[in-house]
Enzyme design. Structure first.
Site, PDB file in Angstrom:
ATOM      1  N   HIS A 425       0.940  -1.275   0.071  1.00 23.71           N
ATOM      2  CA  HIS A 425      -0.046  -0.092   0.049  1.00 23.71           C
ATOM      3  C   HIS A 425       0.950   1.162  -0.034  1.00 23.71           C
ATOM      4  O   HIS A 425       1.960   1.167   0.316  1.00 23.71           O
ATOM      5  CB  HIS A 425      -1.096  -0.039   1.256  1.00 23.71           C
ATOM      6  CG  HIS A 425      -0.511   0.077   2.464  1.00 23.71           C
ATOM      7  ND1 HIS A 425       0.517   0.956   3.129  1.00 23.71           N
ATOM      8  CD2 HIS A 425      -0.297  -0.954   3.394  1.00 23.71           C
ATOM      9  CE1 HIS A 425       0.819   0.774   4.229  1.00 23.71           C
ATOM     10  NE2 HIS A 425       0.334  -0.769   4.447  1.00 23.71           N
ATOM     11  N   CYS A 441       2.448  -5.001   6.785  1.00 20.62           N
ATOM     12  CA  CYS A 441       2.302  -4.589   5.327  1.00 20.62           C
ATOM     13  C   CYS A 441       3.773  -4.237   4.528  1.00 20.62           C
ATOM     14  O   CYS A 441       4.842  -3.944   5.224  1.00 20.62           O
ATOM     15  CB  CYS A 441       1.122  -3.569   5.129  1.00 20.62           C
ATOM     16  SG  CYS A 441      -0.327  -4.164   5.420  1.00 20.62           S
TER      17      CYS A 441
END
Length: 466
Positions: A425, A441
């Site tokens: 992301h 992440c």
């Protein structure tokens, strides 16, 4: 010595004429010929005549040929008279007027076969019964002509194309009323069986069915609407050139025969006009396919669907053939085309995440497409290693921000998950790429995350390792 010849003594002698031969007496032969001929004739007759005493439904046919017997049976039936007492008054009709029939020829042939005259044991057999058939239409016409007040004519079901609904519809049949022909038939049968030339029967008024029933019209309507539903020119199962319902209906003519059958015919010239436009609608060049595949060659995304090229064959007989199909209730005309295959371009894509180097590399067809410096999970939130695939994707999402998480980051952009809640992301809250910083992440700059988001389709392989 010859008559008048001279003798040895010089005298002339005369011999008496020879006594004529005695003629045979043939009078007995001439007397016997008539009797013999009669016997032969009787024997010959016995070979073609029906035995004495034979009868069919009271009609004596003994001593007759099969042909004469058939005529006698038919004549008796035709001449039998029925007086019908009905609510509209008394009328008298004959078997002939009622359209009464029996298979007289077959009955006579069977009578001779079972009971020939030459077979004395077959003489004087029991009479044979027979089933009388009446033509319902002739009977109704005869009775209604003689007692018009007893009849209300039925109305046949009809069908027509309705432009508003663009479908064929039925107008239902309406029953009429008339003298009960079943009672009249039974009376005629009884009189014929008894050999009675005339009888009387009481008959009520009963409903009279229309010659064309609602069910028959509905069946024809279903067939016609089936044509409209499917009308068109097909290549395989594809209706390549549809024919709209109104146009298809304009091609069709429906002709009822008044007995429940609706014949369909089609206008070949109107179809020919549509055939002229087929090449423009059918002919096309091949379109090559463009797909994204994984390292095993499986397609994970089709960018461009492949399409075969095709060229329409000879159309000279199409209009006539389609007209015949439509008359048979088939609205799907299969076109003859020559096809050209398409090629497929395959692009292999995969993603490699190196936690040691803190890099993410996009590989395309074995070549590096892009390589980014990233920040993976830190400490107890280290990013898991393994082989994964891109799954759910979303353009923006709040992360954390629910009970059980010790953080809350709003409006995280360009999220592409690959392992549960681990994904790629964009990151706006730090710029320390190259160092583990996340809760698991893969942090990237916003432009890089957007590029990966657009490039990596669902199913793209992701390899995470040290």
């Amino acid at each position: 010595m010859t008559d008048g010849a001279p003798g040895t003594d010089g005298a002339t002698y005369a011999w008496a004429p020879t006594e004529p031969a005695k003629r045979k007496n043939r009078s007995g032969l001439w007397i016997g010929i008539p009797a013999g001929a009669t016997a032969v004739a009787l024997i010959a007759a016995s070979l073609v005549l029906i035995a004495p005493g034979a009868s069919v439904a009271g009609v004596q046919i003994g001593g007759l040929t099969a042909g004469a017997a058939a005529q006698a049976i038919s004549s008796r039936l035709a001449d039998t008279t029925i007086t019908v007492d009905s609510p509209a008054g008394a009328v008298t009709v004959t078997g002939a007027e009622l359209g009464a029939t029996v298979d007289a020829a077959a009955l006579a042939d069977k009578a001779f076969s079972d009971n020939p005259m030459w077979k004395p044991a077959a003489w004087f057999p029991e009479g044979t019964g027979v089933s009388v058939q009446i033509d319902a239409a002739e009977a109704a016409a005869a009775l209604s002509a003689k007692a018009p007040g007893a009849y209300r004519a039925p109305v046949d079901a009809t069908l027509a194309y309705d432009a508003g609904s663009q479908a064929y519809v039925t107008t239902p049949a309406q029953p009429g009323e008339g003298i009960d022909t079943a009672a009249v038939t039974a009376a005629l049968q009884s009189a014929f069986d008894a050999g009675t030339p005339a009888t009387t029967v009481e008959a009520t008024l009963v409903p009279v069915d229309a010659a064309v029933s609602t069910e028959e019209a509905d069946a024809a309507v279903a067939s016609l609407n089936g044509i409209l539903d499917s009308a068109g020119f097909y290549i395989g199962d594809e209706r390549t050139v549809p024919v709209d319902r109104a146009t298809a209906a304009s091609w069709l003519t429906v002709t009822p025969d008044g007995k429940g059958d609706f014949a369909i015919s089609a206008d070949e010239s109107a179809i020919a006009a549509a055939v002229q436009g087929l090449p423009a609608a059918v002919n096309r060049a091949a379109v090559n396919a463009d797909v994204i595949v994984d390292t095993g060659g499986e397609v994970i995304k089709t960018l461009t669907e492949g399409q075969t090229g095709r060229t329409l064959g000879d159309t000279g007989s199409v209009a006539a053939a389609f007209a015949k199909q439509l008359a048979d209730g088939n609205g799907r005309y299969a076109l003859d085309v020559a096809e050209t295959a398409f090629d497929t371009t395959k692009t292999e894509r995969r993603i490699d995440v190196n936690l040691s180097a803190q890099t993410t590399t996009l590989w395309q067809n074995g070549q590096v497409y892009r390589s980014y410096t990233i920040s993976s999970g830190a400490g107890d939130h280290a990013t898991h290693t393994g082989e994964f695939r891109i799954g759910w994707k979303t353009e923006m999402q709040d992360m954390g921000c629910v009970p059980g998480y010790d953080y809350c980051t709003k409006d995280v952009p360009w999220v592409a998950y690959f392992n549960g809640d681990e994904g790629f992301h964009g990151t706006y809250w730090h710029n320390n790429f190259g160092t583990p910083m996340s809760h698991g992440c893969i942090n990237m700059t916003i432009p890089q995350a957007k590029e990966l988001y657009d490039w990596a389709y669902r199913g793209t392989e992701v390899s995470v390792h040290y």
